[in-house]
Enzyme design. Structure first.
Site, mmCIF file in Angstrom:
data_model
loop_
_atom_site.group_PDB
_atom_site.id
_atom_site.type_symbol
_atom_site.label_atom_id
_atom_site.label_comp_id
_atom_site.label_asym_id
_atom_site.label_seq_id
_atom_site.Cartn_x
_atom_site.Cartn_y
_atom_site.Cartn_z
ATOM 1 N N ASP A 1 0.869 -1.169 0.000
ATOM 2 C CA ASP A 1 0.000 0.000 0.000
ATOM 3 C C ASP A 1 0.914 1.230 0.000
ATOM 4 O OD1 ASP A 1 -2.167 1.678 -0.004
ATOM 5 O OD2 ASP A 1 -3.220 0.684 1.619
HETATM 6 C C1 NOJ Z 1 -4.082 3.869 0.141
HETATM 7 C C2 NOJ Z 1 -5.238 2.943 0.295
HETATM 8 O O1 NOJ Z 1 -5.145 2.243 1.532
HETATM 9 C C3 NOJ Z 1 -5.332 1.923 -0.821
HETATM 10 O O2 NOJ Z 1 -6.484 1.141 -0.630
HETATM 11 C C4 NOJ Z 1 -5.352 2.642 -2.139
HETATM 12 O O3 NOJ Z 1 -5.549 1.729 -3.180
HETATM 13 C C5 NOJ Z 1 -4.026 3.371 -2.282
HETATM 14 N N1 NOJ Z 1 -3.909 4.350 -1.216
HETATM 15 C C6 NOJ Z 1 -3.881 4.082 -3.626
HETATM 16 O O4 NOJ Z 1 -4.710 5.161 -3.696
#
Ligand code: NOJ
Length: 752
Positions: free
Chosen positions: A283
């Protein structure tokens, strides 16, 4: 670790991942051609280029063009402009030494331009086919803009409505998360990833992100190993079996180990036991956050840990870029490990057909917001809306002439789309006010509109006198309450989940005038509203219903269609009851209404109360406001003739269950027939109920249908104290009902 190893050994026996799963996403050529292409590329790549493939950067990165041209970037995210995407892709394919195309990632969470209800709302439809169709539409729209990878579905089981990201989950049940997650995977990926209308799914967040302590986003997840395996992990496995191309790791630590560097979960379980060959993505900066967690002292160590865990691609941060080559030189990481990660990424690019067609913009794509897309979004908004209360106020009769439309969510085009909307435009949203006005113009009805509160959280009601006088001349009050989209979603947790601002006062203001009050609540989570519920004659829970929420709600209110949504999550009466969920254990002292000692019944002079009571709260008892699986209809249904093919069954066999459903009301409607079981005694205490299957059935008035369930006893197992997956012999109860609280009941026995 010893138990984990034992478990992995067991799992390897029971989990057989078909090779077809991975072949089903194969791109344009044969398996040999694919391998040949990938290996040829790998053999030509420098270590720097390999590491570059493991990097994903935000589109505003200042050196993006240069990195792409030098072949030092595998993926970008967050570029909304298709022209620029085209340019980036062109640079990668035409300028870089080896011409490797880019993975282009985007959060396509519940629609792209056509916004569907939030995932929690979609789960309330209990209609995976519809959810699959929605994901297919989203993929088509996203792909037409150059996106080839979506960061969805999120299958984080959660039991906490304070958690802002509950909006993005499919609720509290792992079967629902697994079924809806796999529906999204199928919808995004279709039968062939190389088809230019498909995009790769990314199942997230591996793992236990929804278990954040106290519902505070990113918080630690403390979870017993057996619950991890019985509740959290099954939806991921189901999505992998549906062919998911990739997985995203979670921000949180699980029992002290950050998910992004979790070797036992990723390398040992996901890769070695489940055989997952797709891409694992971190993430956003979750890799370097291992330092902030206090798990690794430096980014370099974090990169080492993540590599050991077989985490392939790093989102946004640069630990791989900065340290992987050094780690290879130090002899701590074998270049083969990097090759494996690059191989998985190149394979996904191949499967997506990007080597043949890196620009999947098709003129013949249906237009964004094509009428068929809007119709599907409307159908989903209809099916996801749950009728929580109805004392006969709904549906409104055609005779209703004067309608007071009041509340901060009646005309909030941005907010009704919900959280995680990057590409939807509020200009395309049809709000309830717009839709009701349109209907009124056609039928000669009158609408009196008051927003009353600028925002759901505003503390002061605007112009209460005018509101009251319009209420008094109306035939019905439609109150649109809830939360703005900004009150749920990532890092948007709440400690207080009551209706925010002066909404309770607003309900009190309009009620008691002798005019029926119908509340429509649009929110990203279950909100608590017990205090004012008695003032409402009917309550429709619409979640954040998306682009077509307005027309869907209008049709429901006027009875063009009956509500059929069912709660995918338990609604507490009070935030202090959390966690409250249907598949809890019984305890040694379960409460009943006879044993509930209510705070008001404690005599004033009492200083010490007798011991030995049951498990409840003095003030809020032991029951939720609305149970999991609950939802009313404009019709009434009867279930009868519950029958089991046999009362005793061998473990591993399939039990056939039949029941008759009859629509005994006056209108056509759909009912969700739900199957639950309970194992009465086990080597571990088992939940009081567990959802096993369901069917959504539409019947005309007077129509009846025999419904058959096939219950595979293999699915009734759990992880015993030795962490072995077992289906135990003994007595089981079985219910078939229309929510998790009631239903017809019978029993059967499993023998070994
Ligand atoms: C953080 C989020 O937790 C995740 O779910 C998301 O896909 C990414 N950012 C990208 O935006």
């Amino acid at each position: 670790m010893k138990t984990l190893r034992k478990l992995f050994a067991t799992l390897s026996l029971i989990i057989i991942i078909s090779p077809f799963i991975f072949m089903s996403c194969a791109g344009s050529g044969s398996m040999e051609e694919k391998e040949k292409k990938v290996e040829e590329l790998l053999s030509q790549m420098t270590l720097e280029e390999k590491v570059g493939q493991l990097m994903q950067k935000n589109a505003d990165h200042p050196q993006l063009g240069e990195l792409i041209s030098r072949g030092l970037l595998g993926s970008i995210l967050n570029e909304p402009d298709p022209e620029r995407l085209h340019e980036w892709q062109k640079l990668a394919v035409e300028k870089s030494r080896l011409g490797i195309p880019l993975l282009i990632g985007r959060d396509v969470i519940h629609g792209f331009k056509t916004i569907f209800p939030i995932p929690l709302g979609q789960a309330a439809s209990w209609n995976p086919d519809l959810v699959e169709k929605g994901a297919r539409i989203a993929a088509t729209e996203a792909a037409s803009m150059g996106v080839n990878w979506s960061f969805a579905p999120m299958v984080d089981v959660t039991r906490d409505p304070r958690w802002g990201r509950i909006a993005e989950s499919f609720g509290e049940d792992h079967l629902l998360n697994g079924l809806f997650g796999s529906a999204v995977v199928r919808g995004f990926q279709g039968g062939d990833l190389a088809d230019p209308t498909t995009i790769a799914a990314c199942v997230k967040h591996f793992a236990a992100y929804g278990w954040a302590e106290g519902g505070r986003d990113y918080n630690t997840a403390n979870i017993p190993e057996n619950e991890l395996f019985d509740v959290i992990l099954p939806p991921f496995k189901m999505c992998i079996e549906a062919g998911a191309a990739s997985i995203m790791t979670a921000f949180n630590d699980i029992n002290g180990i950050p998910a992004t560097g979790h070797v036992p979960l990723m390398r040992d379980l996901l890769r070695n036991e489940w055989g997952f060959e797709g891409v694992v993505l971190s993430d956003w900066e979750s890799l370097i956050q291992m330092v902030i967690h206090g798990y690794t002292p430096t980014d370099k160590e974090a990169a080492y840990k993540a590599m050991q865990a077989t985490m392939d691609m790093e989102m946004a941060s640069t630990a791989y870029e900065n340290y992987l080559q050094e780690l290879v030189k130090d002899g701590r990481i074998n270049e083969k490990q990097i090759d494996d990660a690059v191989r998985r990424i190149l394979t996904m690019k191949y499967d997506l057909g990007l080597f043949d067609n890196p620009y999947p913009y098709l003129a013949e794509f249906p237009e964004l917001l094509d009428p068929s897309h809007l119709e599907a979004a409307k159908q989903m908004a209809i099916e996801s809306t749950v009728l929580l209360k109805n004392n006969g106020a709904l549906p409104l009769s055609a005779d209703v002439q004067r309608i007071a439309v009041i509340g901060p969510l009646a005309d909030a085009p941005h907010d009704q789309m919900g959280t995680w909307v990057f590409d939807g435009d509020k200009e395309h949203t049809v709000t309830p006010l717009q839709s009701l006005r349109e209907m009124a113009a056609e039928t000669g009805k009158e609408i009196f509109y008051h927003r009353a509160l600028p925002l759901s959280r505003s503390q002061e009601i605007t112009n209460p006198g005018a509101i009251l006088s319009d209420v008094r001349r109306a035939d019905v009050v439609l109150l649109f309450l809830g939360e703005e989209s900004i009150l749920s979603g990532e890092a948007h947790s709440l400690a207080n989940i009551d209706l925010q601002g002066a909404q309770e006062e607003l309900v009190q203001l309009v009620a008691g005038q002798g005019i029926p009050v119908v509340a429509v609540i649009m929110a990203g989570r279950p909100v608590t509203f017990e205090k004012i519920e008695p003032l409402m004659d009917a309550v429709l829970y619409a979640w954040h219903p998306g682009t077509m929420g307005g027309p869907a709600i209008t049709d429901l209110i006027f009875g063009k269609v009956s509500p059929s949504g069912k709660l995918p999550v338990t609604f507490p009466r009070h935030v202090g009851q959390i966690p409250i969920y249907y598949n809890h254990k019984n305890t040694g002292k379960p409460a009943t209404y006879d044993t509930w000692m209510h705070i008001d019944d404690i005599p004033e002079e009492a200083v010490q109360y007798s011991l030995g009571n049951t498990s409840h709260y003095l003030d809020y008892g032991f029951e939720p406001m609305y149970p999991f699986g609950y939802g009313l209809s404009y019709s009434t249904f009867e279930l009868r003739n519950l029958a089991l093919e046999k009362q005793q069954i061998q473990a591993g066999e399939v039990l056939e269950i039949t029941v008759t459903l009859e629509n005994r009301g006056d209108v056509e409607a759909a009912e969700v027939v739900q199957l639950y079981t309970r194992q009465l005694f086990g080597s571990r205490v088992r939940p009081v109920k567990e959802l096993r299957d369901f069917q959504k059935v539409k019947l005309t008035p007077g129509q009846q249908k025999k419904i058959t369930f096939k219950l595979n006893t293999r699915d009734l197992g759990f992880h015993n104290p030795d962490m072995e997956y077992v289906v135990e012999s003994g007595e089981y109860h079985l219910w078939v009902g229309t929510d998790s609280r009631s239903g017809l009941k019978t029993a059967f026995e499993i023998k070994h």
